[in-house]
Design an enzyme around this catalytic site. Structure first.
Site, PDB file in Angstrom:
ATOM      1  N   HIS A  66      -1.028  10.138  17.046  1.00  0.00           N
ATOM      2  CA  HIS A  66      -0.977  11.574  17.352  1.00  0.00           C
ATOM      3  C   HIS A  66      -1.656  12.367  16.243  1.00  0.00           C
ATOM      4  O   HIS A  66      -2.054  13.501  16.443  1.00  0.00           O
ATOM      5  CB  HIS A  66       0.463  12.048  17.569  1.00  0.00           C
ATOM      6  CG  HIS A  66       1.314  12.010  16.333  1.00  0.00           C
ATOM      7  ND1 HIS A  66       1.723  10.823  15.762  1.00  0.00           N
ATOM      8  CD2 HIS A  66       1.788  12.986  15.544  1.00  0.00           C
ATOM      9  CE1 HIS A  66       2.419  11.094  14.679  1.00  0.00           C
ATOM     10  NE2 HIS A  66       2.484  12.392  14.519  1.00  0.00           N
ATOM     11  N   LYS A  95       8.395   8.748   9.398  1.00  0.00           N
ATOM     12  CA  LYS A  95       8.434   9.150   7.987  1.00  0.00           C
ATOM     13  C   LYS A  95       7.375  10.216   7.701  1.00  0.00           C
ATOM     14  O   LYS A  95       7.664  11.253   7.105  1.00  0.00           O
ATOM     15  CB  LYS A  95       8.149   7.897   7.149  1.00  0.00           C
ATOM     16  CG  LYS A  95       8.381   8.030   5.677  1.00  0.00           C
ATOM     17  CD  LYS A  95       8.029   6.724   4.965  1.00  0.00           C
ATOM     18  CE  LYS A  95       8.791   5.530   5.526  1.00  0.00           C
ATOM     19  NZ  LYS A  95       8.573   4.299   4.751  1.00  0.00           N
ATOM     20  N   LYS A 107       1.074  -0.154   9.977  1.00  0.00           N
ATOM     21  CA  LYS A 107       1.552  -1.080   8.939  1.00  0.00           C
ATOM     22  C   LYS A 107       0.783  -2.381   9.067  1.00  0.00           C
ATOM     23  O   LYS A 107       0.331  -2.729  10.159  1.00  0.00           O
ATOM     24  CB  LYS A 107       3.055  -1.358   9.117  1.00  0.00           C
ATOM     25  CG  LYS A 107       3.729  -1.850   7.855  1.00  0.00           C
ATOM     26  CD  LYS A 107       4.090  -0.716   6.942  1.00  0.00           C
ATOM     27  CE  LYS A 107       4.731  -1.187   5.659  1.00  0.00           C
ATOM     28  NZ  LYS A 107       5.315  -0.053   4.918  1.00  0.00           N
ATOM     29  N   THR A 195       7.552   6.019  -5.123  1.00  0.00           N
ATOM     30  CA  THR A 195       8.632   5.747  -4.167  1.00  0.00           C
ATOM     31  C   THR A 195       9.982   5.782  -4.883  1.00  0.00           C
ATOM     32  O   THR A 195      10.948   6.389  -4.395  1.00  0.00           O
ATOM     33  CB  THR A 195       8.391   4.416  -3.434  1.00  0.00           C
ATOM     34  OG1 THR A 195       7.038   4.409  -2.963  1.00  0.00           O
ATOM     35  CG2 THR A 195       9.322   4.259  -2.258  1.00  0.00           C
TER      36      THR A 195
HETATM   37  P1  NAD Z   1       8.084  -5.432  -4.441  1.00  0.00           P
HETATM   38  O1  NAD Z   1       7.442  -6.671  -3.924  1.00  0.00           O
HETATM   39  O2  NAD Z   1       7.484  -4.719  -5.586  1.00  0.00           O
HETATM   40  O3  NAD Z   1       9.615  -5.708  -4.817  1.00  0.00           O
HETATM   41  C1  NAD Z   1      10.526  -6.352  -3.995  1.00  0.00           C
HETATM   42  C2  NAD Z   1      11.624  -6.899  -4.905  1.00  0.00           C
HETATM   43  O4  NAD Z   1      12.678  -7.419  -4.109  1.00  0.00           O
HETATM   44  C3  NAD Z   1      11.122  -8.047  -5.791  1.00  0.00           C
HETATM   45  O5  NAD Z   1      11.594  -7.856  -7.106  1.00  0.00           O
HETATM   46  C4  NAD Z   1      11.743  -9.281  -5.145  1.00  0.00           C
HETATM   47  O6  NAD Z   1      11.968 -10.330  -6.064  1.00  0.00           O
HETATM   48  C5  NAD Z   1      13.038  -8.705  -4.605  1.00  0.00           C
HETATM   49  N1  NAD Z   1      13.592  -9.487  -3.503  1.00  0.00           N
HETATM   50  C6  NAD Z   1      12.937 -10.167  -2.530  1.00  0.00           C
HETATM   51  N2  NAD Z   1      13.807 -10.781  -1.720  1.00  0.00           N
HETATM   52  C7  NAD Z   1      15.032 -10.478  -2.176  1.00  0.00           C
HETATM   53  C8  NAD Z   1      16.352 -10.820  -1.765  1.00  0.00           C
HETATM   54  N3  NAD Z   1      16.577 -11.611  -0.708  1.00  0.00           N
HETATM   55  N4  NAD Z   1      17.398 -10.317  -2.476  1.00  0.00           N
HETATM   56  C9  NAD Z   1      17.193  -9.520  -3.546  1.00  0.00           C
HETATM   57  N5  NAD Z   1      15.970  -9.182  -3.989  1.00  0.00           N
HETATM   58  C10 NAD Z   1      14.913  -9.652  -3.310  1.00  0.00           C
HETATM   59  O7  NAD Z   1       8.219  -4.472  -3.160  1.00  0.00           O
HETATM   60  P2  NAD Z   1       8.389  -2.889  -3.137  1.00  0.00           P
HETATM   61  O8  NAD Z   1       7.049  -2.306  -3.003  1.00  0.00           O
HETATM   62  O9  NAD Z   1       9.310  -2.468  -4.216  1.00  0.00           O
HETATM   63  O10 NAD Z   1       9.096  -2.708  -1.718  1.00  0.00           O
HETATM   64  C11 NAD Z   1      10.494  -2.875  -1.534  1.00  0.00           C
HETATM   65  C12 NAD Z   1      10.920  -2.191  -0.248  1.00  0.00           C
HETATM   66  O11 NAD Z   1      10.542  -0.809  -0.317  1.00  0.00           O
HETATM   67  C13 NAD Z   1      10.287  -2.733   1.031  1.00  0.00           C
HETATM   68  O12 NAD Z   1      11.206  -2.616   2.089  1.00  0.00           O
HETATM   69  C14 NAD Z   1       9.129  -1.783   1.262  1.00  0.00           C
HETATM   70  O13 NAD Z   1       8.734  -1.719   2.629  1.00  0.00           O
HETATM   71  C15 NAD Z   1       9.753  -0.485   0.810  1.00  0.00           C
HETATM   72  N6  NAD Z   1       8.781   0.564   0.447  1.00  0.00           N
HETATM   73  C16 NAD Z   1       7.866   0.373  -0.542  1.00  0.00           C
HETATM   74  C17 NAD Z   1       6.990   1.397  -0.870  1.00  0.00           C
HETATM   75  C18 NAD Z   1       5.998   1.280  -2.007  1.00  0.00           C
HETATM   76  O14 NAD Z   1       5.375   2.296  -2.341  1.00  0.00           O
HETATM   77  N7  NAD Z   1       5.823   0.154  -2.631  1.00  0.00           N
HETATM   78  C19 NAD Z   1       7.027   2.600  -0.161  1.00  0.00           C
HETATM   79  C20 NAD Z   1       7.980   2.766   0.844  1.00  0.00           C
HETATM   80  C21 NAD Z   1       8.854   1.738   1.124  1.00  0.00           C
END
Ligand code: NAD
Length: 476
Positions: A66, A95, A107, A195
């Site tokens: 959109h 969002k 995504k 974030t």
């Molecule tokens: P990242 O890869 O930097 O970090 C993820 C962390 O989670 C790592 O430290 C990993 O070891 C840990 N992890 C993985 N599996 C796990 C488990 N089973 N139990 C506990 N810890 C676990 O990723 P990120 O960018 O920080 O993203 C994390 C979440 O935030 C995701 O859902 C992502 O979609 C969301 N998100 C990220 C952003 C961004 O800007 N990076 C923006 C919006 C949303």
């Protein structure tokens, strides 16, 4: 992650969407048009590594066009699949709409464990994946702009931007094909922390909402509040660090993939982060109890629970045991639809993902604008602003001399007031404003409508209404 008897991630998002649209008066058909995912492209490609061809599977899903370009991160994880990518693309639509970032939702993901490959191999794989998406306009500054997500960061974004430029040598705006790049490759100050910073601002907005605090049964300020964080990656680390260092919160547990650290007196986030960077694991961290079954600590006594790792971690198997009165969904989809219902009934307040982690896409929007305008924020105004402030300071200094002992300037006023805003200050200010405005729009619906009893439904209502308005404007 969630038990087999629960809906999938995408179904879970649809259930939450349906709960909200049941309270709206959308024309027949439009509701479905908004809910469904427009298209998902699956690619399988080979890369020669270590003497043989390795085949990888990747996805790019476009939920809603959109508004264009569409926007959404690229995730590298073995758990990536079509259902997950479509759920995440849908969340991006809602969002962006909620925080008024002018994008549709998208995504991408690649089924890969990045820890199994060295830097050079990761570059070959990323460039090849990017090539496949670029040639189909699934990466394009005007049509589809990815960003980092789980398992990806600045490094991958820089490779993608470079790959785009190699394939589109005369495209003036090529660098805007992806956000989350390093500063020296067209990035913006404050994107990496964005974030986590947004999670902090979201909590500030919540703690300023008296009625919301009352609904969660909470009192006081953020100082001293006990916080449990799951995932010390980009989002979790920055959120926990800012809450500890700037708001005086006590980080009582950090849950990682290989266990959890627990200390009721508070953990030093920076020290734990450095430990993980050095040792690759949370285990062995000195003088702290390490719980092997980390997820158990999602049920620990605390004031604020921050799931910041992955989806489905709070589900039918553990929701009833969660004790936190406030959950802020820093990850996407950490609470399943079933768990959401259990927690709502218990009176737990959930600050929903589509709002809580919107700081990333907000600052990505600023980066995209910076790339298109080809100029750093603040470059034109900063010195002029400082010169005008100097005039005021000169006058105050004159007054200071004239008043003698009766009046003087506050010691660090001059230094603080003279400094014009640089890019980082402007980005943080824009992010803070976005998070506050979006919170207020959700909270108004949450507090004013008798048929809305949670922030998630309120967020969906605000967001879907804007998407619907934009479809109506197109004559649909
Ligand atoms: P990242 O890869 O930097 O970090 C993820 C962390 O989670 C790592 O430290 C990993 O070891 C840990 N992890 C993985 N599996 C796990 C488990 N089973 N139990 C506990 N810890 C676990 O990723 P990120 O960018 O920080 O993203 C994390 C979440 O935030 C995701 O859902 C992502 O979609 C969301 N998100 C990220 C952003 C961004 O800007 N990076 C923006 C919006 C949303």
């Amino acid at each position: 992650m969630s038990p087999a008897n629960e809906p999938s991630f995408r179904e879970s998002v649809d259930i939450m969407f349906n709960r909200a649209v049941a309270l709206m008066d959308l024309p027949p058909g439009l509701e479905e048009k908004i809910r469904v995912c427009n298209a998902t492209y699956t690619v399988r490609f080979g890369v020669r590594l270590r003497g043989k061809i390795h085949t990888f599977t990747g996805y790019r899903s476009v939920h809603s066009e959109h508004m264009e370009p569409v926007k959404g991160g690229i995730r590298y994880s073995l758990g990536v699949n079509q259902d997950e990518v479509e759920a995440l693309a849908a969340l991006m639509t809602y969002k962006c709409s909620l925080v008024e970032a002018p994008f549709g939702g998208s995504k991408g993901g690649l089924c890969i464990d990045p820890r199994e490959y060295d830097d050079h191999e990761m570059e070959l794989i990323t460039r090849r994946f990017a090539y496949e998406l670029i040639k189909r306009d699934l990466i394009n500054p005007a049509q589809n702009v990815p960003a980092p997500d789980m398992g990806t960061g600045e490094r991958e974004m820089a490779w993608i931007a470079d790959q785009y430029k190699r394939m589109n040598t005369t495209e003036l705006n090529g660098v805007a094909c992806v956000t989350g790049k390093p500063i020296n490759a067209g990035g913006i100050q404050g994107r990496t922390e964005a974030t986590g910073r947004g999670v902090q601002y979201a909590l500030h907005a919540f703690f300023n909402d008296e009625e919301g605090m009352k609904k969660a049964g909470m009192t006081g300020t953020m100082k001293g509040k006990r916080v449990v964080v799951q995932g010390l990656g980009n989002v979790g680390y920055h959120a926990a660090k800012f809450l500890q260092e700037e708001d005086g919160c006590k980080i009582t547990a950090i849950i990682e993939r290989d266990g959890a650290l627990h200390n009721e007196d508070g953990l030093d986030v920076e020290a734990v982060h450095q430990w993980i960077a050095k040792h690759g694991t949370i285990t062995g961290y000195p003088d702290t109890h390490c719980e092997e079954d980390g997820a158990k600590l999602l049920e620990a006594e605390c004031d604020i629970l921050i799931p910041a790792a992955l989806e489905g971690v709070i589900n039918l198997s553990n929701a009833a045991n969660v004790k936190a009165p406030l959950i802020i969904e820093a990850a996407n989809g950490p609470v399943t639809a079933g768990a959401d219902e259990i927690l709502r009934k218990k009176g737990c307040v959930i600050i929903p993902d589509m709002y809580a982690n919107a700081g990333g896409v907000t600052v990505s929007y600023f980066e995209w604008v910076k790339n298109l305008s080809h100029i750093r924020f603040g470059r034109m105004q900063r010195r002029q602003e400082e010169a005008r402030h100097q005039l005021v300071v000169d006058e105050l200094e004159r007054l200071d001399r004239y008043m003698g002992d009766a009046w003087s300037m506050t010691p660090d006023f001059k230094e603080k007031y003279l400094r014009g805003a640089g890019e980082l200050e402007l980005v943080r200010s824009g992010l803070d404003d976005t998070m506050q405005t979006a919170y207020q729009s959700m909270a108004r619906v949450w507090h004013d409508r008798d048929d809305v009893d949670d922030l998630r439904t309120a967020a969906y209502l605000v967001s879907i209404e804007k998407v619907a308005a934009s479809y109506r404007a197109k004559g649909l």
